[in-house]
Design a protein around this motif. Structure first.
Motif, short mmCIF file in Angstrom:
data_model
loop_
_atom_site.label_atom_id
_atom_site.label_comp_id
_atom_site.label_asym_id
_atom_site.label_seq_id
_atom_site.Cartn_x
_atom_site.Cartn_y
_atom_site.Cartn_z
N UNK A 1 0.83 -1.20 0.00
CA UNK A 1 0.00 0.00 0.00
C UNK A 1 0.87 1.26 0.00
N UNK A 2 2.00 1.21 0.68
CA UNK A 2 2.92 2.35 0.63
C UNK A 2 3.43 2.57 -0.79
N UNK A 3 3.71 1.48 -1.49
CA UNK A 3 4.16 1.61 -2.89
C UNK A 3 3.06 2.27 -3.72
N UNK A 4 1.83 1.82 -3.49
CA UNK A 4 0.71 2.43 -4.20
C UNK A 4 0.58 3.91 -3.90
N UNK A 5 0.78 4.27 -2.64
CA UNK A 5 0.70 5.68 -2.25
C UNK A 5 1.77 6.50 -2.97
N UNK A 6 2.98 5.98 -3.03
CA UNK A 6 4.05 6.73 -3.70
C UNK A 6 3.75 6.92 -5.19
N UNK A 7 3.18 5.91 -5.81
CA UNK A 7 2.79 6.06 -7.21
C UNK A 7 1.72 7.14 -7.35
N UNK A 8 0.72 7.12 -6.48
CA UNK A 8 -0.35 8.11 -6.58
C UNK A 8 0.15 9.51 -6.23
N UNK A 9 1.11 9.61 -5.33
CA UNK A 9 1.68 10.92 -5.02
C UNK A 9 2.42 11.48 -6.24
N UNK A 10 3.15 10.62 -6.95
CA UNK A 10 3.80 11.06 -8.18
C UNK A 10 2.75 11.54 -9.18
N UNK A 11 1.65 10.79 -9.28
CA UNK A 11 0.58 11.17 -10.21
C UNK A 11 -0.05 12.50 -9.80
N UNK A 12 -0.28 12.68 -8.51
CA UNK A 12 -0.90 13.93 -8.04
C UNK A 12 -0.03 15.13 -8.36
N UNK A 13 1.28 14.95 -8.24
CA UNK A 13 2.20 16.06 -8.50
C UNK A 13 2.34 16.34 -10.00
N UNK A 14 2.28 15.31 -10.83
CA UNK A 14 2.68 15.47 -12.23
C UNK A 14 1.56 15.43 -13.25
N UNK A 15 0.42 14.88 -12.92
CA UNK A 15 -0.68 14.89 -13.87
C UNK A 15 -1.21 16.30 -14.10
#
Length: 559
Positions: free
Chosen positions: A181-195
């Protein structure tokens, strides 16, 4: 409107993806052998489009609701082997759906890894940096969500970012659920910053979409950790401690507010969310899986939404009618507040309710009157949209509508839950504002104080049959495990009932349920498929920590 999928080499090759012999053996099915596929910004958009449908197909077909709503006892389906083992707590490693869902999530992950790798390493000079970042961020959005599902359902999964390398070393132990779940969070944080904040096509995810999903994932992490930001040492081990990590509760509230700042708004009428005219990519949709409309003979398998086939109870209400024996559980029927008529009408069919969008040429459909014999059940109507004669888009096993993965209403409720946090109740004005917006739309009285039971009721009824309720209960079990186990055992699963106007809920219980095992903490995690265990026996071993690198995105950059 729908996100347009280009049925070219990029998309069509994904149709056979689910037939791969191993969930890790996913070929690069969008690029084939062309080294120069990514030559323009448009080629990036074509390559990411199948991530919105094909790779999710085996999850969407049954697992979406068989676990999300069957496991949590929103559904009764005593003869449907893809639902009743989960409702009855009798599933085994051979149960239908386990292999399909595990494989589907890894199809998402494998294809996302290919997209990311090829954009980073093979994109030509004609591709702009902006398009590269967008493509990678879209892929990481999807991968992050898939890992959240894996970590939630199985409490372990294999984390990897290089699909080709992983295929050569596929027999490895799984990683711990909290790391997944932490890995998933880091992916979504990258998406939130860059999308981008605006969608290039209707239905494409944006930065706001990523923040919305993050509000859900942060609520999960709040129960899985003790205090502060996750660092591998603060994993919660007392599942009855009665409190959550305030750090992640605060992040969940902040992420929800970021999503709320976006372009979304509640549709004025709850029922409109589930009508053909307003279903796809409406103002309330934060993220939907994007399915094509048309007969499967024309669009192929893999991009069709078959859910309606499993809920339509007769040929008068759907092109395929496999749903007569799949209906609302007695527990959810009795849970509806008598005033909650709008949501009940749009969610479950009860005696005498009129649906003008069904059997249109016959003047509409009145449940148990247009066709008799339905006074001893309440069929699910939320996914039932009528026949092709009614709406012009429904075909057999292809409804033409999208799958809700997150609506703004959930984000409002996530915010209220996060703000209430570890308190027994809250009178916070902002939490009440968003919570009551959901209530008002349903025609319900506003609340002046919020408790867990208020939020629990609202989430279950608002999002019923949208694949979320089991994950709500799991989230609660991370810190109030015995309470959740006791609740599961008090739900009168498989109980029979029939129409009775004298009852508050208008239905009376007629028989006790049978075939249900006693729930324990063990049943909060599903077994892995026997097929997948045979391919990788190390999945049976204790999961191991995942070695994270430095954080790419700091929380101070997001909020």
């Amino acid at each position: 409107m729908k996100l347009r999928i280009y049925l070219s080499m990029a998309a069509a090759a994904l149709i056979g993806l689910s037939s791969c012999s191993d969930f890790l053996e996913q070929e690069n099915t969008y690029q084939a052998s062309e080294e120069g596929f990514f030559t323009t910004d448009e080629s990036i958009r074509q390559a990411t489009a199948p991530l919105y449908n094909y790779v999710w197909n085996d999850f969407n077909g049954k697992f979406y609701y068989s676990v999300g709503d069957g496991r949590s006892n929103n559904l009764t389906a005593r003869w449907s082997d893809y639902i009743y083992p989960y409702t009855n707590f009798t599933e085994t490693s051979l149960s239908p759906g386990l292999e399909d869902a595990w494989g589907s999530f890894y199809s998402v992950i494998a294809q996302c890894n290919y997209v990311i790798s090829d954009i980073e390493n093979k994109a030509g000079d004609g591709v702009s940096e902006e398009a590269k970042i967008q493509g990678i961020a879209e892929a990481r959005f999807m991968r992050g969500l898939a890992y959240w599902y894996l970590g939630s359902v199985w409490n372990k999964a294999i984390i990897y970012t290089d699909t080709k390398e992983q295929i050569n070393h596929s027999v490895v132990p799984a990683n711990r659920g909290v790391d997944v779940i932490e890995f998933g969070i880091r992916d979504l944080e990258f998406a939130a910053k860059n999308l981008s904040k605006t969608a290039s096509d209707p239905g494409r995810v944006t930065s706001y979409s990523a923040y919305g999903i993050l509000s859900r994932l942060y609520l999960s992490m709040a129960g899985l950790t003790t205090d502060g930001i996750y660092d591998g040492t603060n994993i919660a081990t007392d599942f009855n401690r009665g409190y959550r990590n305030q750090y992640y509760l605060d992040l969940a509230a902040q992420a929800a507010l970021k999503c709320i700042e976006g372009p979304y708004s509640l549709l004025p009428e709850y029922g409109d969310l589930f009508t053909v005219a307003q279903w796809n990519n409406n103002a309330e949709s934060v993220f939907q899986l994007q399915w094509l409309d048309g007969a499967t003979s024309a669009i192929g398998w893999g991009c069709n939404n078959s859910i309606s086939a499993f809920f339509s109870w007769s040929t008068m209400v759907g092109e395929t009618n496999w749903g007569n024996a799949t209906y609302a559980s007695y527990d959810i029927v009795r849970t509806y507040d008598p005033k909650d008529r709008k949501r009940r009408h749009a969610t479950i069919a009860t005696v005498g309710e009129y649906y003008p969008n069904l059997n249109v040429q016959g003047g509409g459909y009145i449940y148990n009157e247009t066709e008799s014999g339905y006074d001893n059940k309440c069929n699910v109507v939320k996914h039932v949209i009528g026949t092709n004669k009614d709406n012009g888009i429904s075909y057999q096993q292809s409804s033409g509508v999208n799958t809700y993965m997150m609506r703004l209403a959930e984000v409002y409720l996530n915010y209220a839950e996060a703000v209430m946090g570890n308190n027994e109740s809250t009178k916070d004005a902002e939490a009440l504002k968003y919570f009551n917006m959901v209530r008002r739309r349903a025609g319900m009285d506003e609340k002046r104080t919020l408790t867990y039971e208020d939020i629990h009721y609202e989430r279950r009824i608002e999002l019923a049959y949208e694949g979320q309720y089991w994950y709500d209960l799991l989230r609660r079990s991370y810190y109030r495990q015995q309470e959740v186990v006791n609740y599961l055992n008090a739900q009168e699963r498989n109980a029979g009932y029939e129409w009775d106007e004298n009852e508050v809920c208008q239905y009376a219980k007629t028989s006790d349920g049978t075939g249900v095992s006693t729930a324990t903490a063990y049943h909060l995690t599903l077994p892995l498929s026997d097929v997948d265990l045979g391919r990788n026996p190390m999945l049976n071993q204790s999961p191991v920590p995942y070695e994270f690198g430095e954080r790419e995105v700091l929380h101070s950059e997001l909020f």
